[in-house]
Design a protein around this motif. Sequence first.
Motif, short mmCIF file in Angstrom:
data_model
loop_
_atom_site.label_atom_id
_atom_site.label_comp_id
_atom_site.label_asym_id
_atom_site.label_seq_id
_atom_site.Cartn_x
_atom_site.Cartn_y
_atom_site.Cartn_z
N GLY A 159 0.73 -1.18 -0.03
CA GLY A 159 -0.11 -0.12 0.01
C GLY A 159 0.97 1.32 -0.07
N LEU A 160 2.07 1.17 -0.24
CA LEU A 160 2.98 2.30 -0.50
C LEU A 160 3.24 3.04 -1.85
CD1 LEU A 160 5.86 0.92 2.04
CD2 LEU A 160 3.98 2.60 2.65
N PHE A 161 2.65 2.20 -2.75
CA PHE A 161 2.96 2.76 -4.14
C PHE A 161 1.86 2.40 -5.01
CE2 PHE A 161 4.59 2.67 -8.43
CZ PHE A 161 5.06 3.86 -8.60
N ALA A 162 1.36 3.18 -5.70
CA ALA A 162 0.27 2.82 -6.59
C ALA A 162 0.56 3.11 -8.25
CB ALA A 162 -1.03 3.60 -6.49
N ALA A 163 0.54 2.19 -8.90
CA ALA A 163 0.93 2.67 -10.29
C ALA A 163 0.05 3.66 -10.87
CB ALA A 163 0.85 1.36 -11.02
N PRO A 164 0.68 4.63 -11.68
CA PRO A 164 -0.22 5.76 -12.16
C PRO A 164 -1.38 5.24 -13.11
CG PRO A 164 2.07 5.92 -12.91
CD PRO A 164 1.98 4.59 -12.17
N GLY A 174 8.04 15.32 -14.98
CA GLY A 174 6.89 15.41 -15.95
C GLY A 174 6.12 13.94 -15.94
N GLU A 175 6.89 13.11 -15.28
CA GLU A 175 6.20 11.76 -15.58
C GLU A 175 5.68 11.31 -14.16
OE1 GLU A 175 6.24 9.34 -18.19
OE2 GLU A 175 7.25 11.01 -19.33
N VAL A 176 4.49 10.97 -14.08
CA VAL A 176 3.82 10.53 -12.87
C VAL A 176 4.28 9.35 -12.21
CG1 VAL A 176 1.47 9.89 -11.94
CG2 VAL A 176 1.72 11.58 -13.85
N THR A 177 4.49 9.35 -11.12
CA THR A 177 5.22 8.19 -10.35
C THR A 177 4.12 7.52 -9.15
OG1 THR A 177 6.39 9.73 -8.72
CG2 THR A 177 7.57 9.10 -10.69
N TYR A 178 3.26 8.25 -8.73
CA TYR A 178 2.18 7.76 -8.10
C TYR A 178 0.84 8.92 -8.23
CZ TYR A 178 0.15 6.91 -3.47
OH TYR A 178 -0.78 6.51 -2.41
#
Length: 147
Positions: free
Chosen positions: A21-26, A56-60
């Motif tokens: 639950g610490l990271f969500a893919a875009p 400029g790239e979404v990481t979360y």
Amino acid sequence: MGTLRKITGVVAGTAAMSALGLFAAPSASAASMPCSSAASACVDLSAKQAWLAEGGEVTYGPVPMASGKSGYRTPPGTFKVTYKDIDHWSKAFDGPMPYSVFFTKSGIAFHEGDIKQQSHGCIRLTHNAAVTFYRALQPGEVVEVVR
């Protein structure tokens, strides 16, 4: 940039962090993040969403959030993270602000809180999102808030 954002290309690391639950893919809508490539964090007040990004790239994200209510509107603009406090207590509003990442001189921060209720100007996030923003953002990084 924070360590969380540097491992986005590692499939195993991403899967492990997602499971915790610490990271969500875009998501598919992440491509439409309304902020510039300079933003490490992006807030869309109208859409009630927030993102983390690098170059400029979404990481979360996007993740749901709540912002300031009437009389306490969250200001749009470009800011820089000023400081972080994992266990902040608001003296002004006599309440907890866990995982606070401050980005204005007037005390506005990302922090854990009820996203179903508007705030006194802060960006409220769910627990998992607040932890992720706290770990990823560092003082000096750019936060953009758009309407």
